[in-house]
Design an enzyme around this catalytic site. Structure first.
Site, PDB file in Angstrom:
ATOM      1  N   LYS A 121       0.845  -1.205   0.000  1.00  0.00           N
ATOM      2  CA  LYS A 121       0.000   0.000   0.000  1.00  0.00           C
ATOM      3  C   LYS A 121       0.873   1.245   0.000  1.00  0.00           C
ATOM      4  O   LYS A 121       1.902   1.291   0.695  1.00  0.00           O
ATOM      5  CB  LYS A 121      -0.912  -0.023   1.223  1.00  0.00           C
ATOM      6  CG  LYS A 121      -1.956   1.086   1.254  1.00  0.00           C
ATOM      7  CD  LYS A 121      -2.871   0.923   2.452  1.00  0.00           C
ATOM      8  CE  LYS A 121      -3.922   2.023   2.527  1.00  0.00           C
ATOM      9  NZ  LYS A 121      -4.838   1.858   3.688  1.00  0.00           N
ATOM     10  N   SER A 140      -9.727   1.729   2.842  1.00  0.00           N
ATOM     11  CA  SER A 140      -8.920   2.522   1.944  1.00  0.00           C
ATOM     12  C   SER A 140      -7.860   1.707   1.196  1.00  0.00           C
ATOM     13  O   SER A 140      -7.248   2.182   0.258  1.00  0.00           O
ATOM     14  CB  SER A 140      -8.203   3.620   2.748  1.00  0.00           C
ATOM     15  OG  SER A 140      -7.317   3.045   3.705  1.00  0.00           O
ATOM     16  N   SER A 185     -10.034  -0.624   7.005  1.00  0.00           N
ATOM     17  CA  SER A 185      -9.448  -0.388   5.685  1.00  0.00           C
ATOM     18  C   SER A 185      -8.773  -1.594   5.061  1.00  0.00           C
ATOM     19  O   SER A 185      -8.422  -1.572   3.883  1.00  0.00           O
ATOM     20  CB  SER A 185      -8.457   0.775   5.742  1.00  0.00           C
ATOM     21  OG  SER A 185      -9.127   1.980   5.997  1.00  0.00           O
TER      22      SER A 185
END
Length: 459
Positions: free
Chosen positions: A74, A149, A173
């Site tokens: 990420k 996210s 997330s």
């Protein structure tokens, strides 16, 4: 072939790390233009790493437990010489100058970092639509959001672009996109995995964790990244179990007599079709000998406002370093609407005249929520239920902020309490994946892995 089998095959010369990398590189080249899971790929660096690992295996040298595994990260986790943008224009030119602790550990075990994945800008979102680089498409339900996210990390696994990915989980997330994309996402106990090198959304809530297609991948990554870190102040000094050894246990041995809590309120706030699928999963556990225990959690309505009040204040504090002097652009001048909303709300709430009215009250509510969920967990081994209360919307269908925040109502509890939680696929509604969330007591991460592995073998 699961990842343990693939790892063994690479170490036994049956396939090479280079073969594994090239297969994924072709898939990324083919699918990523439409999926937009990866923001950056470093093929040259990955190729050099794969060749080096193959040479060491050929020469009979020892290699790590992730040897040859291709991994996406990420874009808010520092990786040296990769762009750590957090999917924001603010940091569009920021190159990582060091490796986060989790990245150091992955490299030490010979994992191959292929690239950086898409996300909501600064992790502020639940859909991966707020990224400066455009939304990620859900490979399991094209045209729909992948969740957020960490949507890019989940989508990369769902589209089979790599073996493993890392995400971060502030209020769901990791679990939210795992549910929407039909993969496994694991949020460890707060502090069980080092957060050093993570660009915080909310310091007291954030936790790094893995995505995989099956439990073996989760276990391999936890065996790599879990454990204390002297360089990180929230890190817990704990005795890390051997997660991969847990995979040898039979479903009967794990589930027989296991107390599985089911919270009525978690089902009440969820769509009926989702509840039906989750109840089927619970019934399967019961048929295998698990003891199903009905529970009640009275503070469900407190969870979202408590979470977001804390989130706003801590995010505002974390963004003060993005003033354009040292890191990229000034955040308020270039960020998106959701990031700006959280900055303004955090600034307002943290003012001296309002702090006692909002933030301090939120901290009190957090203590109440933590106490209550721990009380429930003291009577059971795990709590299971829906991960997300509704199905993912279509990309471009603009939701009001409170509608978007409602995706998180069942996942924020684990972050507020600091407990481990995971999501795995339970079924589908009209072809769209539905996740089963499993939560356990602090540092009972192993019980979640055991339960996931048992459920996976039953499915």
């Amino acid at each position: 072939m699961n990842l343990l089998e693939k790892s063994k095959a690479i170490k036994n010369h049956e396939i090479t790390a280079l073969d594994n990398l090239e297969k994924f590189s072709q898939i990324i080249m083919s699918k990523n233009p439409d999926i937009n899971a990866f923001l950056e790929i470093n093929q040259e660096k990955a190729l050099a790493r794969a060749k080096e690992i193959d040479n060491r295996i050929k020469n009979g040298e020892k290699v790590g437990k992730l040897a040859g595994m291709v991994i996406g990260i990420k874009s808010n986790i520092n990786v040296e010489d990769f762009t750590i943008s957090a999917a924001s224009r603010t940091l569009e030119n920021y190159l990582g100058s060091y490796d986060a602790t989790v990245i150091e550990r992955i490299k030490k075990e010979d994992g191959i970092i292929i690239g950086m994945t898409n996300m909501d800008e600064f992790a502020a979102g639940s859909s991966t639509e707020t990224s400066y680089y455009g939304p990620t498409n859900n490979p399991a339900a094209l045209g729909h959001i992948p969740g957020g996210s960490s949507g890019g990390s989940a989508a990369a696994i769902a589209a089979r672009m790599c073996d493993l990915t890392l995400g971060s989980d502030t209020g769901g997330s990791i679990r939210n996109p795992a549910s929407h994309c039909g993969v496994i996402g694991f949020k460890p106990t707060y502090g069980a995995v080092s957060r050093q090198g993570l660009l915080d959304l909310s310091m007291s809530l954030d936790q790094i964790g893995p995505f995989a297609r099956d439990t073996t991948g989760i276990a391999m990554m936890l065996d790599t990244i879990a454990g204390p870190d002297n360089n990180e102040c929230t890190s817990i000094d704990w005795e890390v179990p051997n997660f991969c050894e847990l995979l040898d246990e039979s479903p009967d041995d794990v589930l027989k007599g296991m107390k599985v809590g089911v919270v009525k309120q978690f089902q009440d706030v969820s769509d009926e079709n989702i509840v039906n699928i989750v109840e089927d999963s619970i019934d399967k556990m019961g048929q295998m000998g698990a003891q199903i225990v009905e529970l009640s959690f009275e503070y469900i309505d407190l969870c979202l406002p408590t979470y977001y009040l804390i989130n706003y204040v801590e995010f505002f504090s974390a963004t003060r370093k993005y003033d354009g002097r040292k890191y990229g652009h000034s955040i308020e001048e270039v960020c998106g609407e959701e990031v700006l909303r959280r900055i303004h709300m955090g600034s307002y709430i943290s003012q001296q005249e309002f702090s006692g009215k909002y933030y301090k009250k939120a901290l009190q509510a957090r203590s109440l929520i933590r106490k209550e969920i721990n009380k429930l967990l003291n009577g059971v081994d795990i709590i299971v239920g829906p991960t997300v209360p509704k199905l993912p919307h279509k990309i471009g269908n603009t939701l009001e902020p409170m509608e978007m925040y409602a995706y998180d109502v069942l996942t924020v509890i684990a972050n507020l309490a600091g407990i481990p939680a995971a999501s795995m696929k339970a079924g589908e509604v009209e072809g769209i994946p539905v996740g089963l969330q499993i939560q356990a007591k602090t540092l009972d991460d192993a019980k979640i892995v055991q339960a996931m592995n048992a459920f996976e073998k039953l499915s």
